[in-house]
Scaffold this motif. Structure first.
Motif, PDB file in Angstrom:
ATOM      1  N   VAL A 123     -15.925  14.859   7.888  1.00 45.92           N
ATOM      2  CA  VAL A 123     -15.093  16.068   7.860  1.00 45.92           C
ATOM      3  C   VAL A 123     -13.809  15.840   8.650  1.00 45.92           C
ATOM      4  CG1 VAL A 123     -14.940  18.450   8.691  1.00 45.92           C
ATOM      5  CG2 VAL A 123     -16.966  17.696   7.459  1.00 45.92           C
ATOM      6  N   VAL A 124     -13.930  15.272   9.832  1.00 45.59           N
ATOM      7  CA  VAL A 124     -12.745  15.011  10.654  1.00 45.59           C
ATOM      8  C   VAL A 124     -11.804  14.052   9.933  1.00 45.59           C
ATOM      9  CG1 VAL A 124     -11.929  14.003  12.816  1.00 45.59           C
ATOM     10  CG2 VAL A 124     -13.936  15.486  12.815  1.00 45.59           C
ATOM     11  N   THR A 125     -12.359  12.996   9.331  1.00 43.96           N
ATOM     12  CA  THR A 125     -11.538  11.995   8.655  1.00 43.96           C
ATOM     13  C   THR A 125     -10.764  12.589   7.481  1.00 43.96           C
ATOM     14  OG1 THR A 125     -13.060  10.237   9.285  1.00 43.96           O
ATOM     15  CG2 THR A 125     -11.592   9.784   7.453  1.00 43.96           C
ATOM     16  N   LYS A 126     -11.419  13.465   6.720  1.00 37.91           N
ATOM     17  CA  LYS A 126     -10.781  14.000   5.513  1.00 37.91           C
ATOM     18  C   LYS A 126      -9.867  15.189   5.775  1.00 37.91           C
ATOM     19  CE  LYS A 126     -14.252  12.773   2.041  1.00 37.91           C
ATOM     20  NZ  LYS A 126     -15.216  13.308   1.069  1.00 37.91           N
ATOM     21  N   LEU A 127     -10.253  16.051   6.699  1.00 39.56           N
ATOM     22  CA  LEU A 127      -9.609  17.354   6.778  1.00 39.56           C
ATOM     23  C   LEU A 127      -8.726  17.558   7.996  1.00 39.56           C
ATOM     24  CD1 LEU A 127     -12.588  19.606   5.612  1.00 39.56           C
ATOM     25  CD2 LEU A 127     -10.837  18.492   4.250  1.00 39.56           C
ATOM     26  N   VAL A 128      -8.762  16.671   8.953  1.00 42.79           N
ATOM     27  CA  VAL A 128      -7.955  16.825  10.161  1.00 42.79           C
ATOM     28  C   VAL A 128      -6.753  15.884  10.080  1.00 42.79           C
ATOM     29  CG1 VAL A 128      -7.936  16.556  12.678  1.00 42.79           C
ATOM     30  CG2 VAL A 128      -9.950  17.499  11.537  1.00 42.79           C
ATOM     31  N   PRO A 129      -5.546  16.358  10.415  1.00 43.48           N
ATOM     32  CA  PRO A 129      -4.379  15.463  10.417  1.00 43.48           C
ATOM     33  C   PRO A 129      -4.637  14.226  11.266  1.00 43.48           C
ATOM     34  CG  PRO A 129      -3.691  17.746  10.713  1.00 43.48           C
ATOM     35  CD  PRO A 129      -5.190  17.743  10.778  1.00 43.48           C
ATOM     36  N   ARG A 130      -4.103  13.109  10.841  1.00 41.81           N
ATOM     37  CA  ARG A 130      -4.413  11.830  11.481  1.00 41.81           C
ATOM     38  C   ARG A 130      -4.116  11.827  12.977  1.00 41.81           C
ATOM     39  NH1 ARG A 130      -3.157  10.419   6.264  1.00 41.81           N
ATOM     40  NH2 ARG A 130      -4.550   8.892   5.299  1.00 41.81           N
ATOM     41  N   GLN A 131      -3.014  12.479  13.369  1.00 41.69           N
ATOM     42  CA  GLN A 131      -2.652  12.440  14.785  1.00 41.69           C
ATOM     43  C   GLN A 131      -3.623  13.225  15.658  1.00 41.69           C
ATOM     44  OE1 GLN A 131      -0.928  13.838  12.376  1.00 41.69           O
ATOM     45  NE2 GLN A 131      -0.129  15.868  12.940  1.00 41.69           N
ATOM     46  N   ASP A 132      -4.445  14.119  15.057  1.00 39.40           N
ATOM     47  CA  ASP A 132      -5.391  14.923  15.829  1.00 39.40           C
ATOM     48  C   ASP A 132      -6.835  14.467  15.660  1.00 39.40           C
ATOM     49  OD1 ASP A 132      -3.251  16.542  16.599  1.00 39.40           O
ATOM     50  OD2 ASP A 132      -3.471  17.855  14.858  1.00 39.40           O
ATOM     51  N   GLN A 133      -7.077  13.425  14.894  1.00 40.39           N
ATOM     52  CA  GLN A 133      -8.451  13.057  14.572  1.00 40.39           C
ATOM     53  C   GLN A 133      -9.235  12.568  15.780  1.00 40.39           C
ATOM     54  OE1 GLN A 133      -8.415  10.384  11.246  1.00 40.39           O
ATOM     55  NE2 GLN A 133      -7.831  11.973   9.795  1.00 40.39           N
ATOM     56  N   GLN A 134      -8.617  11.766  16.616  1.00 45.18           N
ATOM     57  CA  GLN A 134      -9.341  11.245  17.775  1.00 45.18           C
ATOM     58  C   GLN A 134      -9.786  12.392  18.686  1.00 45.18           C
ATOM     59  OE1 GLN A 134      -7.234   8.242  19.947  1.00 45.18           O
ATOM     60  NE2 GLN A 134      -8.866   7.905  21.418  1.00 45.18           N
ATOM     61  N   LEU A 135      -8.902  13.384  18.899  1.00 44.03           N
ATOM     62  CA  LEU A 135      -9.232  14.530  19.736  1.00 44.03           C
ATOM     63  C   LEU A 135     -10.398  15.317  19.143  1.00 44.03           C
ATOM     64  CD1 LEU A 135      -8.646  16.651  21.973  1.00 44.03           C
ATOM     65  CD2 LEU A 135      -6.974  17.658  20.399  1.00 44.03           C
ATOM     66  N   HIS A 136     -10.323  15.663  17.854  1.00 47.83           N
ATOM     67  CA  HIS A 136     -11.349  16.508  17.257  1.00 47.83           C
ATOM     68  C   HIS A 136     -12.655  15.749  17.019  1.00 47.83           C
ATOM     69  CE1 HIS A 136      -9.345  20.327  16.760  1.00 47.83           C
ATOM     70  NE2 HIS A 136      -8.246  19.710  16.383  1.00 47.83           N
ATOM     71  N   ARG A 137     -12.572  14.441  16.804  1.00 50.38           N
ATOM     72  CA  ARG A 137     -13.816  13.692  16.665  1.00 50.38           C
ATOM     73  C   ARG A 137     -14.585  13.709  17.983  1.00 50.38           C
ATOM     74  NH1 ARG A 137     -11.808   9.632  14.665  1.00 50.38           N
ATOM     75  NH2 ARG A 137     -12.271  10.052  12.480  1.00 50.38           N
ATOM     76  N   GLY A 138     -13.880  13.500  19.091  1.00 51.63           N
ATOM     77  CA  GLY A 138     -14.534  13.555  20.391  1.00 51.63           C
ATOM     78  C   GLY A 138     -15.072  14.942  20.710  1.00 51.63           C
ATOM     79  N   LEU A 139     -14.287  15.988  20.394  1.00 53.74           N
ATOM     80  CA  LEU A 139     -14.736  17.355  20.657  1.00 53.74           C
ATOM     81  C   LEU A 139     -15.944  17.697  19.793  1.00 53.74           C
ATOM     82  CD1 LEU A 139     -14.323  20.074  22.023  1.00 53.74           C
ATOM     83  CD2 LEU A 139     -12.644  20.653  20.257  1.00 53.74           C
TER      84      LEU A 139
END
Length: 704
Positions: free
Chosen positions: A73-89
């Motif tokens: 979900v993070v990979t597909k739907l979150v902008p690339r610049q925010d993926q590391q933050l939201h994957r960790g969260l």
């Protein structure tokens, strides 16, 4: 969802109220709702490996989303610049919700009277906690191994695309040549010769492509296994946590006190991605590590009283073989189909909750394509696959390039996303990616006006760079798959290299850049790739090995000079080098006091060869690397009047490729390129400029 993946229309999403069993589950559900950005459960079910019922439960907090689906979900739907933050969260929220659910289950269990002694429950508690720690460490270790697989597959994906482009180009040339043969019969013999050469190139490209596809299949198989084991380890961690909580409550009921908390364990170190020359060795190590993790999980199961998993039964797919799939007709085939996906046998998504581990992954369509609901058809990161139903069509043929397409889907999403935390996406890395795709330039800093090494024989507007260093830089760029038209050579001097790297004006420097501890405080190096000596060039005197220079009284004279030691007798001899060079530091260390530090070697050469208006010269010697001196001497009209002394000054100089600090991912790629160039190839590049008496040394790349 990225802009290029948005559908032309979307159904309005209406979710039922959040109703999880714990506050942590509700918090995870709220975070997930924000990430899916209002997509309907039908769209989510078609884009990810879970049913509509499951997605409805995830979004309400009634069930916890699997780790692999969360990552997808993070990979597909979150902008690339925010993926590391939201994957960790997302990972933190899922972990908290999982632990809270285990506590809830333990507390809601019937309060039966403890059937053992406090000591027995304390032992069980210790075993459960130890199992929890070991399972957590296994999850972390497997996660890092998965990232290493993904990075290697992304590199193989890029190789696939390059080889496919090369193959298609040769095919087009052959087609055009066939047409030309018909129109120009009198040139038929010449065209046939060219055709034979292109046929050879085509065969070689197809051979390399087949080899790359085979490697991809091997890595994909190991990646699927690593993800299965990761899921099993996470399930073990949850079970051990729940057992620990139950035993803690029983211990407290018997003794009236809580047991001390256990250790949280240690995080494993980083698993580096393999170099191309080490793929086979990496797979051997990875297989051993996967076997070790599997054995460790068996031990954990035994330790906490769970039965061992039975070995999977059924046919095993052999890479490269044709696999027949049985047809499975059903009325809901449209709902269970990811658009563009090849038929893949696998369990139903609705069986996910009952499966003990995730099934093997299968090829998926090209990332970036969208289905009717707007999702890029990226393959899920572990977990069950959705079965595509339809009429049976017999054997599935392995077409050239199919594995590359699957790899593009599996690894392409992660090429610039899943770099380890120590390798952030930098400006230079983005520039490399854009240059590879023909959308920008990769700027390489090179020395200007170093004859034989690096010279611009064109103009600033239309440069024409030649020389050994230029050729070496092009080898590096070619290995990193940068088209020649997307390379920009930026001239620089010894005194500006660090500044231009720090400011991002150049992305790497290939310019006789000697590696030193002092420089490594400011920049990073890949290499070394060449080794030379620091030497001194003087004017020739009257006899053999005699040089012309000032004596202690200042008068011009001629003396035999074979080493720097002969010059030390007169440390006031005027010498010349350039600013911020290692030669300048070494001359001062050796005690020479009359040293001019200029911006360019041309000025040094002018002062060495042209009198300053009086009877003498400004400088009696030029000091720098032997290979630079050789180029200056060979390029000078009066080169036969110059001599380079035999012995060197201090330790050998090793050339490295300069990089801005904290560019670990780019450094790895450059190191890989350096290792790919054979020593005799490097010698051939530099042999024309080297002195006849010098011995070329190609050092090991100890900075890589």
């Amino acid at each position: 969802m990225h802009d290029d993946e948005r559908p032309t229309h979307r159904l309005t999403a209406r979710y039922r109220p959040v109703a999880g069993d714990t506050a942590e589950a509700n918090e995870l559900a709220e975070w997930l709702r924000a990430r899916v950005a209002g997509h309907t459960v039908r769209q989510l079910a078609d884009g990810f490996p879970c049913s509509r019922t499951q997605w409805s439960e995830f979004l309400r907090g009634r069930k916890l989303i699997p780790l692999s689906v969360l990552d997808s979900v993070v990979t597909k739907l979150v902008p690339r610049q925010d993926q590391q933050l939201h994957r960790g969260l997302g990972h933190e929220l899922l972990r908290a919700a999982t632990d809270a659910d285990a506590i809830r289950r333990a507390e809601s269990a019937p309060a039966a009277s403890p059937g053992g002694s406090p000591h027995e429950y304390e032992m069980r508690l210790d075993n459960a906690r130890q199992g929890q720690i070991e399972a957590q460490e296994t999850v972390q270790s497997l996660t890092l191994l998965i990232y290493a697989f993904i990075r290697a597959m992304a590199d193989l994906n890029q190789r696939c695309r390059t080889l496919e482009a090369e193959r298609d180009q040769v095919r087009l040339q052959l087609h055009q040549q066939e047409s030309a043969t018909t129109a120009n019969q009198h040139r038929a013999a010449q065209i046939r010769r060219r055709s034979a050469e292109r046929q050879r190139r085509l065969a070689e490209a197809e051979r390399r492509l087949t080899e790359t596809e085979r490697r991809h299949a091997e890595f994909e198989e190991r990646l699927a296994r690593a993800r299965r084991e990761q899921q099993q380890a996470e399930e073990l961690r949850i079970e051990a946590f729940q057992q620990a909580e139950e035993n803690r409550r029983a211990f407290k009921q018997l003794t009236g006190r809580d047991s001390p908390a256990g250790s949280s364990g240690e995080a494993p170190g980083q698993v580096p991605a393999p170099e191309p020359s080490e793929y086979d060795r990496f797979l051997e190590i990875a297989d051993a590590e996967l076997d070790s993790h599997n054995a460790r999980m068996d031990t954990i199961r035994e330790q906490i009283g769970l039965p061992a998993l039975t070995a999977p039964t059924g046919p095993r797919t052999i890479v490269g073989q044709v696999v027949r799939t049985s047809s499975t007709d059903g009325a809901d085939s449209a709902d269970n189909t990811l658009i563009g996906q090849n038929p893949v046998p696998g369990p139903s998504a609705d069986d996910a909750d009952n499966a003990s581990g995730a099934p093997a992954e299968a090829p998926a369509p090209v990332a970036g394509k969208t289905d009717r609901h707007g999702f890029g058809a990226e393959p899920p990161e572990g977990g069950p696959r959705r079965r595509r139903r339809g009429s049976g069509r017999g054997p599935v043929s392995a077409l050239a390039g199919t594995a590359c397409l699957a790899l593009l889907a599996v690894g392409g999403w992660f090429l610039w996303i899943h770099e380890p935390a120590s390798f952030p996406e930098t400006e230079a890395l983005v520039a490399l990616r854009n240059a590879q795709n023909g959308k920008g330039t990769f700027r390489i800093g090179v020395k200007d006006n170093q004859p034989g090494l690096s010279t611009n024989e064109g103009t600033k507007e239309k440069p024409r760079w030649i020389g050994a260093e230029i050729e070496y830089a092009r080898h590096i760029a070619e290995f990193m798959r940068i088209p020649p038209e997307n390379i920009h050579f930026e001239p620089l001097g010894s005194n500006t290299r660090e500044t231009l790297l720090r400011n991002g004006d150049v992305h790497m420097v290939v310019g006789t850049y000697g590696i030193s501890d002092k420089r490594k405080k400011e920049v990073d190096f890949a290499g070394p790739y060449y080794q030379t000596k620091q030497k001194v060039m003087l004017r020739k005197g009257q006899g053999d090995d005699e040089a012309e220079f000032r004596d202690e009284s200042g008068a011009m004279g001629s003396e035999i000079v074979r080493s720097v030691a002969n010059l030390k007798d007169n440390p006031r001899i005027p010498l010349c080098t350039v600013e911020k060079s290692t030669s300048l530091d070494r001359l001062k260390k050796e005690g020479f006091t009359q040293v001019a530090a200029l911006t360019d070697y041309e000025d040094c050469m002018e002062g060495l060869q042209e009198k300053d208006g009086s009877d003498g010269y400004r400088y009696d010697g030029v000091v720098t690397d032997e290979i630079i001196l050789s180029g200056l001497k060979n390029n000078s009209p009066d080169g036969d009047k110059l001599m380079i002394i035999r012995d060197g000054l201090g330790e050998a100089e090793q050339y490295g490729i300069g990089l801005k600090k904290d560019n670990g991912a780019l450094k790895e790629k450059i190191c890989e390129a350096i290792r790919s160039i054979e020593a005799d190839q490097v010698e051939k590049i530099y042999e024309e400029i080297s002195e006849e008496t010098s011995t070329q040394v190609i050092p090991d790349p100890t900075e890589c």
